[in-house]
Design a protein around this motif. Sequence first.
Motif, PDB file in Angstrom:
ATOM      1  N   UNK A 106      76.678  42.190  71.743  1.00  0.00           N
ATOM      2  CA  UNK A 106      76.342  40.790  71.508  1.00  0.00           C
ATOM      3  C   UNK A 106      76.835  39.911  72.648  1.00  0.00           C
ATOM      4  N   UNK A 107      77.969  40.268  73.222  1.00  0.00           N
ATOM      5  CA  UNK A 107      78.479  39.512  74.366  1.00  0.00           C
ATOM      6  C   UNK A 107      77.482  39.547  75.518  1.00  0.00           C
ATOM      7  N   UNK A 108      76.947  40.714  75.841  1.00  0.00           N
ATOM      8  CA  UNK A 108      75.961  40.813  76.921  1.00  0.00           C
ATOM      9  C   UNK A 108      74.732  39.970  76.608  1.00  0.00           C
ATOM     10  N   UNK A 109      74.275  40.029  75.367  1.00  0.00           N
ATOM     11  CA  UNK A 109      73.105  39.230  74.976  1.00  0.00           C
ATOM     12  C   UNK A 109      73.399  37.743  75.084  1.00  0.00           C
ATOM     13  N   UNK A 110      74.601  37.350  74.712  1.00  0.00           N
ATOM     14  CA  UNK A 110      74.974  35.930  74.761  1.00  0.00           C
ATOM     15  C   UNK A 110      74.998  35.403  76.196  1.00  0.00           C
TER      16      UNK A 110
END
Length: 433
Positions: A106-110
């Motif tokens: 989710x961090x990468x997507x954010x």
Amino acid sequence: MTPEELRAAGVTLVELSFVDNAGITRVKSVPLDRLPVAVGASPCFETFGSDDVMVPGRHLGGPDGDLRLTPDMSRLVALSAQPGWGWVPADKYDQDGSRFVACQRAFAARQAEALSAHGLRVLAAFEHEWILGRAGVDGFVPAFDGPAYGQIRLEQVAAYAAELVADLTAQGLVVEQFHPEYAVAQLEVSVAPGDPVAAADDAVLVRHTIRSRSIAHGWRATFSPSVDPDGAGSGAHLHLSVHDRDGSLMTGGDGPFGLRGAGEAFLAGVLAELPALVAIGCGHPVSFLRLQPSRWAGIWQAWGHETRETALRLVTGQSANAELKCFDATANPYLLTGSVLAAGLAGVTADLKLPPPVTGDPATGDDSVPRLPSSASEAAAALASSAVLAAALGPELHDAIVTVRRGGGALFGPRRAGANLSRSLALVSVPRR
């Protein structure tokens, strides 16, 4: 692929994978007929080291709590080199359905979404270098020999290579290159770029497939940064290109070597954060055995046009992109892509400029080019002091990564380095059977 397509392909079990902060890919498995399903997992893995020992941080770690691993069904695929099995990457959620604060995917997507809010997007891909050893023997015995990039090497692995490329293709990946590399018994494969989350998913899938296909041939594949401290190691170079609605920011501009303004600012932001990014992209103390001068490992906080000794190499031409050479496969690829995007976006918002490029080998120069951290402890300190990455990661994830890196640094302190290095090389370079 759909569950029905996997069933027709003979798949009965599916791995749900996530990558922890030590760069270890962890899995839980369910029968195909249970998909889609959320699977429980302890948040203790957030502060596991590469030795499977937990060192709790300020926010995460310890015996309490439970998460839900939720598969991203859009990436569900049958594993060509592991018959009867499928694979799908998972996102981490709390039991109330909210995103887990330290979910690396989710961090990468954010970070990709933050870049998109500025009208920018990144395409990324990893180069994968690995070494093949013979199975069933003590220590490391190369699976093949011959000169670097040599046809003699290729002849010894030709059938394996053809099967591996067929595996990757069957799994929806586009292979762009395969060749024998420089180090002993070393090979490399590159796949087509994708968005940052997809590139990280692809990295997990490529390495899994390589290990599985190698086992089928009676070989052991290692992505360890080093199996011989006196020789060249294996990296996982990250290539990326930045685009806006008018096209690539890496070409057609009036900046250095054709960079457009935002492209230069993005790379300048990455360059500024490289010491902290080493803590993200070099996930194990063994990483620093690879990061030696004059080995094209990218140990210098510098950039250059087609300069292979600098950490940041600008590749020009039809497929203009930037290559980050200092990273290796012990990194969590989601953390790495997300952190590089965060650093680049900080450069864009601050309108940073690149310093003059470096040419040649800085090791033979006047010591004016700064060297990147040379130990896990130095890298952890750089990450701990990075305001840019602390803000992007958030306090929970930032502290967990620093905790894991400090734990690795302590494990390899001066009094314990010899014995622990020997054990670590065995754990990192030889898959547990």
